[in-house]
Design an enzyme around this catalytic site. Structure first.
Site, mmCIF file in Angstrom:
data_model
loop_
_atom_site.group_PDB
_atom_site.id
_atom_site.type_symbol
_atom_site.label_atom_id
_atom_site.label_comp_id
_atom_site.label_asym_id
_atom_site.label_seq_id
_atom_site.Cartn_x
_atom_site.Cartn_y
_atom_site.Cartn_z
ATOM 1 N N THR A 186 0.858 -1.194 0.000
ATOM 2 C CA THR A 186 0.000 0.000 0.000
ATOM 3 C C THR A 186 0.886 1.234 0.000
ATOM 4 O O THR A 186 2.048 1.168 0.419
ATOM 5 C CB THR A 186 -0.898 0.034 1.246
ATOM 6 O OG1 THR A 186 -0.039 -0.028 2.379
ATOM 7 C CG2 THR A 186 -1.866 -1.117 1.277
ATOM 8 N N GLU A 331 -5.826 -3.223 -1.539
ATOM 9 C CA GLU A 331 -6.352 -4.374 -0.804
ATOM 10 C C GLU A 331 -7.464 -5.092 -1.563
ATOM 11 O O GLU A 331 -7.907 -6.170 -1.167
ATOM 12 C CB GLU A 331 -6.900 -3.908 0.559
ATOM 13 C CG GLU A 331 -5.829 -3.457 1.559
ATOM 14 C CD GLU A 331 -5.448 -1.986 1.444
ATOM 15 O OE1 GLU A 331 -5.674 -1.389 0.369
ATOM 16 O OE2 GLU A 331 -4.932 -1.437 2.430
ATOM 17 N N LYS A 439 -14.464 17.979 10.513
ATOM 18 C CA LYS A 439 -15.567 17.945 11.469
ATOM 19 C C LYS A 439 -15.824 19.354 11.979
ATOM 20 O O LYS A 439 -15.009 19.926 12.684
ATOM 21 C CB LYS A 439 -15.236 16.999 12.621
ATOM 22 C CG LYS A 439 -16.457 16.296 13.109
ATOM 23 C CD LYS A 439 -16.134 14.981 13.752
ATOM 24 C CE LYS A 439 -17.430 14.247 14.026
ATOM 25 N NZ LYS A 439 -17.304 13.218 14.997
ATOM 26 N N TRP A 444 -20.049 16.449 9.778
ATOM 27 C CA TRP A 444 -18.996 16.169 8.804
ATOM 28 C C TRP A 444 -19.158 17.042 7.572
ATOM 29 O O TRP A 444 -20.260 17.209 7.056
ATOM 30 C CB TRP A 444 -19.055 14.716 8.358
ATOM 31 C CG TRP A 444 -18.521 13.763 9.378
ATOM 32 C CD1 TRP A 444 -18.048 14.092 10.609
ATOM 33 C CD2 TRP A 444 -18.430 12.353 9.252
ATOM 34 N NE1 TRP A 444 -17.661 12.959 11.262
ATOM 35 C CE2 TRP A 444 -17.877 11.875 10.459
ATOM 36 C CE3 TRP A 444 -18.743 11.449 8.239
ATOM 37 C CZ2 TRP A 444 -17.642 10.526 10.678
ATOM 38 C CZ3 TRP A 444 -18.515 10.112 8.462
ATOM 39 C CH2 TRP A 444 -17.966 9.655 9.677
#
Ligand code: AMP
Length: 542
Positions: A186, A331, A439, A444
């Protein structure tokens, strides 16, 4: 009761055998590191991969050994994809855009035995060769006449010498389809990189699913040019898809600038391409500046980060090239969802259609997805509720290589780290990375929406939105923007551009103009770096 069907393992070598037998004459064209163009067929590919498999065996590479590459998209890299995995060894595509220290760390972690590299990476390989613990054999992916006159790498081998010295007679071994085939790390924007170890089975199933009409819609009538590097999640699986369907392949080598790509699209009759948005920015800028067209390109796959709607407008409305927006992860091998419309969407007007296409899309068969709240409870698929995106399926990792980081799964689902909505038709839309969410006053704010709006401004080349500390609201959005060359826009003008396009309280509090936004090794904006840079940024008080 057992069925009466044959048990044939799903092996990567079967893709190559199929391509050789049924599409032997199909071409693979490469712009080489050496500077010239190279042409070969699938029959040549298969024959040279078998020679290389013999060479690997002669060099002592055995079942399960990791064989690393540091290479661009080209025919020799493709040969290694098949020679290494087909032999039962594991192809480990190292990312040359990483810092030398990271490359050493990853190669040691993977315990790579052999390293194949393109000549452009000779300085990097010379820097890491004395430091890596397990690599004993170094091979320059070139011919004898281009070998470096001298090198600090001891016993440096030449790729074409290995090919010439070994027989094309080789029978691909049969083994369990769950055997490891390739390894990708990754991008590791936080913490150490982690390895995703794919199997033959997961790769072949991913290949079937990605070739389908509602996925990438690939066939033997296509000419595919993967811009996405073969060192970034196996070029999103395209080297496997191409063999499965028998498409012509065109490899751009190291030349990824707009001019080189456009020339190759036109001269080779490319019908489909794939890459991250930053690459397409360069291409569109070149095409626009020189008043060019795409005469054969039908579609382009854009993913890795959000495709700005302004980019879709340019490709589709101006140039007639369909954009396939994809979402995936290392992944997930990497394909998870694609923004393909359904039959019922045919009658939508242009604005509605674009709004749907801007979403990351529906899962392809094999990937199951859901969104959950902070307690793990599933949220409704209504296009409004936003939660942590979880996935599962036969080409999703169950563990990281060597069990790094412990068990990643939650009740059998892989938490993607993305925050998303899913609508009643299954269209998923990423609103943020969980660590990038802003936030404000307990609510959000999705940074991606704000970036898309900023990028639609004609003077903005690139934009990133990050949360910075605010005494009252905890965090408020700061827009970090790069202007297009020669274009002008003021802070006030850019903020006014948000009026009517987004809820008032989502509008960024401030704009910081910068010369460039830091990008990671796979072309993603490094927001953690930006957050660091602007940690002390003082927002104007209203
Ligand atoms: P990587 O494993 O480096 O490919 O990164 C995977 C991450 O890239 C995902 O979890 C997303 O955050 C992001 N990503 C990939 N494709 C998209 C897309 N089409 N839109 C938004 N984010 C994306």
């Amino acid at each position: 009761m057992n069925a009466n069907m044959m048990q044939q393992p799903l092996l990567i070598s079967t893709l190559l055998n199929h391509a050789e037998r049924h599409h032997g004459e199909q071409e693979i064209v490469s712009r080489r590191v050496e500077g010239d163009m190279h042409r070969q067929t699938y029959a040549d590919l298969a024959q040279r991969a078998r020679r290389m498999a013999n060479a690997l065996a002669a060099k002592g590479v055995s079942f399960g050994d990791r064989v690393a590459t540091l290479a661009w998209n080209g025919y020799r890299h493709m040969e290694l994809y098949y020679a290494v995995s087909g032999s039962g060894a594991v192809l480990h595509t190292l990312n040359p855009r990483l810092h030398a220290d990271q490359v050493v760390w990853i190669a040691d972690h993977a315990e790579d035995q052999v390293l194949f590299f393109d000549l452009s990476f000779l300085p990097l390989v010379e820097a890491i060769a004395p430091r890596v613990k397990t690599i004993k054999t170094f091979v320059a992916m070139t011919s004898r006449e281009h070998m470096p006159a001298s090198s600090t790498i001891p016993d440096l081998l030449c790729y074409e010498d290995l090919i010439d010295a070994h027989s094309p007679e080789f029978t691909w071994p049969l083994f369990d389809e769950n055997t490891a085939s390739s390894l990708c790390y990754t991008s590791g924007t936080t913490g150490n990189p982690k390895g995703a170890l794919y199997s033959h089975r997961s790769t072949v199933l991913h290949t079937y699913a990605s070739a389908l009409p509602d996925s990438l819609d690939c066939s033997s009538r296509d000419t595919i040019l993967p811009v996405v590097p073969m060192f970034h999640v196996n070029a999103w699986g395209l080297p496997y898809v191409a063999c499965m369907v028998g498409a012509k392949l065109v490899f751009p080598g190291p030349w990824l600038d707009g001019k080189s790509l456009h020339e190759l699209f036109e001269s080779e009759g490319v019908t489909m391409s794939a890459g991250v948005p930053t690459v397409w920015q360069g291409l569109l800028a070149h095409v626009e500046a020189n008043d060019l067209k795409f005469s054969t390109m039908k579609r382009t796959v854009i993913g890795g980060s959000t495709c700005p709607p302004a980019m879709m407008d340019a490709f589709e409305d101006k140039y007639g090239v369909q954009v396939i927006h994809v979402w995936g992860m290392t992944e997930l091998s990497p394909m998870g969802a694609l923004g393909k419309l359904k039959g019922k969407h045919v009658g939508l007007d242009a604005v509605q259609r674009r709004a749907l296409q801007a979403k990351q899309g529906r899962s392809l068969y094999g990937i199951d997805m859901k969104i959950v709240d902070e307690h793990g409870g599933e949220l409704p698929r209504d296009g409004r509720a936003s939660g942590d995106l979880m996935v599962r399926g036969p080409w999703v990792i169950a563990n990281y290589f060597r069990g790094e980081g412990g068990d990643p799964l939650v009740d059998g689902w892989f938490p993607t780290g993305d925050v998303a909505t899913i609508d009643a038709d299954g269209f998923m839309q990423i609103t943020d990375r969980s660590k990038d969410v802003i936030k404000s006053g307990g609510e959000w704010i999705g940074s991606i929406d704000l970036e898309n709006i900023a990028m639609a401004h004609p003077a903005v080349a690139m934009a990133a939105c990050i949360g910075v500390k605010h005494p009252k609201w905890d965090e408020r959005p700061l827009l970090v923007a790069v202007k297009k060359p020669g274009a002008e826009v003021t802070r006030e003008e850019l903020l006014a551009f948000f009026d009517g396009r987004i809820a008032k309280w989502w509008t960024p509090d401030d704009v910081a103009f910068v010369d460039s936004i830091p990008l990671g090794a796979t072309g993603k904006m490094l927001k953690n770096r930006l957050r660091e840079t602007f940690r002390e940024h003082r927002l104007p008080t209203a």
